[in-house]
Design an enzyme around this catalytic site. Sequence first.
Site, PDB file in Angstrom:
ATOM      1  N   HIS A   1      -0.320   3.927   5.559  1.00  0.00           N
ATOM      2  CA  HIS A   1       0.520   4.610   6.547  1.00  0.00           C
ATOM      3  C   HIS A   1      -0.314   5.701   7.193  1.00  0.00           C
ATOM      4  O   HIS A   1      -1.130   6.326   6.552  1.00  0.00           O
ATOM      5  CB  HIS A   1       1.768   5.226   5.881  1.00  0.00           C
ATOM      6  CG  HIS A   1       2.833   5.564   6.867  1.00  0.00           C
ATOM      7  ND1 HIS A   1       2.829   6.736   7.571  1.00  0.00           N
ATOM      8  CD2 HIS A   1       3.908   4.862   7.278  1.00  0.00           C
ATOM      9  CE1 HIS A   1       3.880   6.753   8.374  1.00  0.00           C
ATOM     10  NE2 HIS A   1       4.550   5.625   8.229  1.00  0.00           N
TER      11      HIS A   1
ATOM     12  N   ASP B   1       7.923  -1.111   4.995  1.00  0.00           N
ATOM     13  CA  ASP B   1       8.001  -2.533   5.370  1.00  0.00           C
ATOM     14  C   ASP B   1       7.750  -3.470   4.209  1.00  0.00           C
ATOM     15  O   ASP B   1       8.081  -4.663   4.280  1.00  0.00           O
ATOM     16  CB  ASP B   1       6.980  -2.815   6.478  1.00  0.00           C
ATOM     17  CG  ASP B   1       7.357  -2.072   7.746  1.00  0.00           C
ATOM     18  OD1 ASP B   1       6.591  -1.191   8.158  1.00  0.00           O
ATOM     19  OD2 ASP B   1       8.456  -2.331   8.263  1.00  0.00           O
TER      20      ASP B   1
HETATM   21  C1  SDX Z   1       5.399   1.654  10.175  1.00  0.00           C
HETATM   22  O1  SDX Z   1       4.064   5.963  12.164  1.00  0.00           O
HETATM   23  C2  SDX Z   1       5.138   5.661  11.547  1.00  0.00           C
HETATM   24  O2  SDX Z   1       5.906   6.516  11.139  1.00  0.00           O
HETATM   25  C3  SDX Z   1       5.427   4.179  11.415  1.00  0.00           C
HETATM   26  C4  SDX Z   1       6.615   3.806  10.546  1.00  0.00           C
HETATM   27  C5  SDX Z   1       7.909   4.252  11.165  1.00  0.00           C
HETATM   28  O3  SDX Z   1       8.883   4.391  10.414  1.00  0.00           O
HETATM   29  O4  SDX Z   1       7.973   4.356  12.417  1.00  0.00           O
HETATM   30  O5  SDX Z   1       6.496   4.363   9.259  1.00  0.00           O
HETATM   31  C6  SDX Z   1       6.721   2.284  10.400  1.00  0.00           C
HETATM   32  O6  SDX Z   1       4.775   1.291  11.131  1.00  0.00           O
HETATM   33  C7  SDX Z   1       4.844   1.552   8.782  1.00  0.00           C
HETATM   34  C8  SDX Z   1       3.384   0.966   8.754  1.00  0.00           C
HETATM   35  C9  SDX Z   1       3.523  -0.560   8.809  1.00  0.00           C
HETATM   36  N1  SDX Z   1       2.218  -1.197   9.047  1.00  0.00           N
HETATM   37  C10 SDX Z   1       1.626  -1.952   8.093  1.00  0.00           C
HETATM   38  O7  SDX Z   1       2.067  -2.094   6.952  1.00  0.00           O
HETATM   39  C11 SDX Z   1       0.370  -2.669   8.573  1.00  0.00           C
HETATM   40  C12 SDX Z   1      -0.745  -2.474   7.534  1.00  0.00           C
HETATM   41  N2  SDX Z   1      -1.169  -1.070   7.565  1.00  0.00           N
HETATM   42  C13 SDX Z   1      -2.351  -0.722   8.346  1.00  0.00           C
HETATM   43  O8  SDX Z   1      -2.404  -1.412   9.577  1.00  0.00           O
HETATM   44  C14 SDX Z   1      -2.571   0.778   8.415  1.00  0.00           C
HETATM   45  O9  SDX Z   1      -2.409   1.259   7.151  1.00  0.00           O
HETATM   46  C15 SDX Z   1      -1.721   1.634   9.347  1.00  0.00           C
HETATM   47  C16 SDX Z   1      -1.794   1.148  10.754  1.00  0.00           C
HETATM   48  C17 SDX Z   1      -0.316   1.655   8.896  1.00  0.00           C
HETATM   49  C18 SDX Z   1      -2.268   3.049   9.275  1.00  0.00           C
HETATM   50  O10 SDX Z   1      -3.499   3.025   9.857  1.00  0.00           O
HETATM   51  P1  SDX Z   1      -4.439   4.315   9.829  1.00  0.00           P
HETATM   52  O11 SDX Z   1      -3.783   5.561   9.355  1.00  0.00           O
HETATM   53  O12 SDX Z   1      -5.105   4.360  11.147  1.00  0.00           O
HETATM   54  O13 SDX Z   1      -5.378   3.959   8.664  1.00  0.00           O
HETATM   55  P2  SDX Z   1      -6.832   3.646   8.898  1.00  0.00           P
HETATM   56  O14 SDX Z   1      -6.898   2.448   9.761  1.00  0.00           O
HETATM   57  O15 SDX Z   1      -7.510   4.898   9.309  1.00  0.00           O
HETATM   58  O16 SDX Z   1      -7.271   3.218   7.427  1.00  0.00           O
HETATM   59  C19 SDX Z   1      -8.001   4.084   6.619  1.00  0.00           C
HETATM   60  C20 SDX Z   1      -8.802   3.149   5.720  1.00  0.00           C
HETATM   61  C21 SDX Z   1      -9.678   2.177   6.503  1.00  0.00           C
HETATM   62  O17 SDX Z   1     -10.757   1.814   5.667  1.00  0.00           O
HETATM   63  P3  SDX Z   1     -12.175   2.599   5.865  1.00  0.00           P
HETATM   64  O18 SDX Z   1     -12.501   2.556   7.342  1.00  0.00           O
HETATM   65  O19 SDX Z   1     -11.936   3.998   5.352  1.00  0.00           O
HETATM   66  O20 SDX Z   1     -13.149   1.829   5.011  1.00  0.00           O
HETATM   67  O21 SDX Z   1      -7.884   2.329   4.970  1.00  0.00           O
HETATM   68  C22 SDX Z   1      -8.062   0.969   5.334  1.00  0.00           C
HETATM   69  C23 SDX Z   1      -8.802   0.965   6.656  1.00  0.00           C
HETATM   70  O22 SDX Z   1      -9.592  -0.229   6.784  1.00  0.00           O
HETATM   71  N3  SDX Z   1      -6.724   0.396   5.447  1.00  0.00           N
HETATM   72  C24 SDX Z   1      -6.370  -0.767   4.923  1.00  0.00           C
HETATM   73  C25 SDX Z   1      -5.000  -0.884   5.194  1.00  0.00           C
HETATM   74  N4  SDX Z   1      -4.583   0.178   5.886  1.00  0.00           N
HETATM   75  C26 SDX Z   1      -5.662   0.965   6.054  1.00  0.00           C
HETATM   76  N5  SDX Z   1      -7.068  -1.717   4.244  1.00  0.00           N
HETATM   77  C27 SDX Z   1      -6.368  -2.802   3.843  1.00  0.00           C
HETATM   78  N6  SDX Z   1      -5.032  -2.986   4.064  1.00  0.00           N
HETATM   79  C28 SDX Z   1      -4.332  -2.054   4.732  1.00  0.00           C
HETATM   80  N7  SDX Z   1      -3.029  -2.237   4.951  1.00  0.00           N
END
Ligand code: SDX
Length: 442
Positions: free
Chosen positions: A318, A376
């Site tokens: 998140h 989710d």
């Molecule tokens: C919702 O914003 C809100 O409030 C949204 C929400 C709402 O109520 O409106 O809460 C609803 O959208 C919940 C989130 C649902 N999405 C998912 O479940 C999709 C999977 N999650 C990822 O896409 C991701 O975690 C996000 C988009 C939710 C958050 O992205 P960030 O904060 O930009 O995280 P990041 O991309 O900076 O990740 C940090 C690290 C990275 O690795 P490094 O570059 O440090 O090596 O964590 C990794 C990312 O690659 N990472 C994941 C991951 N999420 C982040 N690796 C594997 N699986 C994941 N799900």
Amino acid sequence: MTAERAASNPETEDTVTVTFNKTGKSHELRILSGTAGPRAIDVRSLYAETGMFTYDPGFTSTASCDSSLTYIDGDAGILRHRGYAIEDLAEHSDFMEVCYLLLNGELPTTEQKDKFEHTITYHSMVHEQLLYLYRGFRRDAHPMAILVGVTGALSAFYHDSTDITDEHQRMVASHRLISKMPTIAAMAYKYSIGQPFVYPRNDLNFAANFLHMTFSVPAEDYQPLPEVARAMDRIFILHADHEQNASTSTVRLAGSSGANPFACIAAGISSLWGPAHGGANEAVLNMLQEIGSKDRIPEFIERAKDRDDPFRLMGFGHRVYKNHDPRATVLRTSCNEVLEALGVRDEPLLALAMELERIALEDPYFVERKLFPNVDFYSGIILKAMGFPTSMFTVLFALARTVGWVAQWKEMVEDPNQRIGRPRQLYVGPAERKYMPPDERQ
Ligand code: SDX
């Protein structure tokens, strides 16, 4: 208390000085304090004073507004609506009461709630002409595509609540959107499965009415188990609002131009559809079905950790929550209750999800990056158990989030300092160059 009042409050007055090393010039900026959470550096004068912008793609360090609706502390796993903890609201309140709270700022008295619930109930029918809009879609259209289209079209039917400068019209539009979204959503589902539309009933509460419109048929009424109706209502509460997330920011930006509320909410639905946002609940189920069995979990965990693989563990991580998503905690409990009540306790996807959660939360990659199950992760499993197809999961998210979008839109429109949103950029394109006729280009 708005940021303006916070800043002008002597006890909270604080400043920061920005000094440019090359020129030695300094600029003092006010620090704004809210009721809780991080303070904010007021950079509104920065461009005028320095000719420079701030740079923050994705707005990870930017407060786009001040708001009194929802407070999130991502490190502590806190979510409050108008000061009330989501755990308390999920346990003791219901969706209609939470809608009233978000729209009006206070929990309603019994009389106020009855009046509000009556208003929402008696706005739940849609204009009969709207039914013909559905005929224009293919039967296999994704319900989110239908929701975007039909919601945007509402301004063509409800002209008498599109003048955003009129307080009464703003409230009527708010009520219409909250009450008609379930009807429009249920109709999208019925259309996709070739069944006739089912009209709302005024003797059912909000959640039961939606289940009725979704699962009843002319030949037989659907009678939801009390646990299912309660879980539906709780899912709506947990998805109601969530600060300035992508879809809410979309609604605010659209609304800042003066666009009518129906168009703004259609924009919010479009943004929510993305798999990184509200589309994640559908993506979680698709991922669990792709994993298929517990012995394949390690393969997918490795893929999620591979930077060269676009695969993400859907339902994990998140932008704000870096401890746990309090909504996921509540939903996990609800999930078990619903599956027990429906007699599908051994739902293989739930068992798979639990094992995936266990393995992921022991893996240093996820622990170091604070990637916990989000809202989710569990919602999709409950919704599948209730009988919804995965294509309807994000539709349900949009149905619930409509009250948050509407409340945030109203707060923005009613803010005396509100201006059209107009972010700037860091230009990295070509420097000025002369136009050349085609025969001189190589
Ligand atoms: C919702 O914003 C809100 O409030 C949204 C929400 C709402 O109520 O409106 O809460 C609803 O959208 C919940 C989130 C649902 N999405 C998912 O479940 C999709 C999977 N999650 C990822 O896409 C991701 O975690 C996000 C988009 C939710 C958050 O992205 P960030 O904060 O930009 O995280 P990041 O991309 O900076 O990740 C940090 C690290 C990275 O690795 P490094 O570059 O440090 O090596 O964590 C990794 C990312 O690659 N990472 C994941 C991951 N999420 C982040 N690796 C594997 N699986 C994941 N799900």
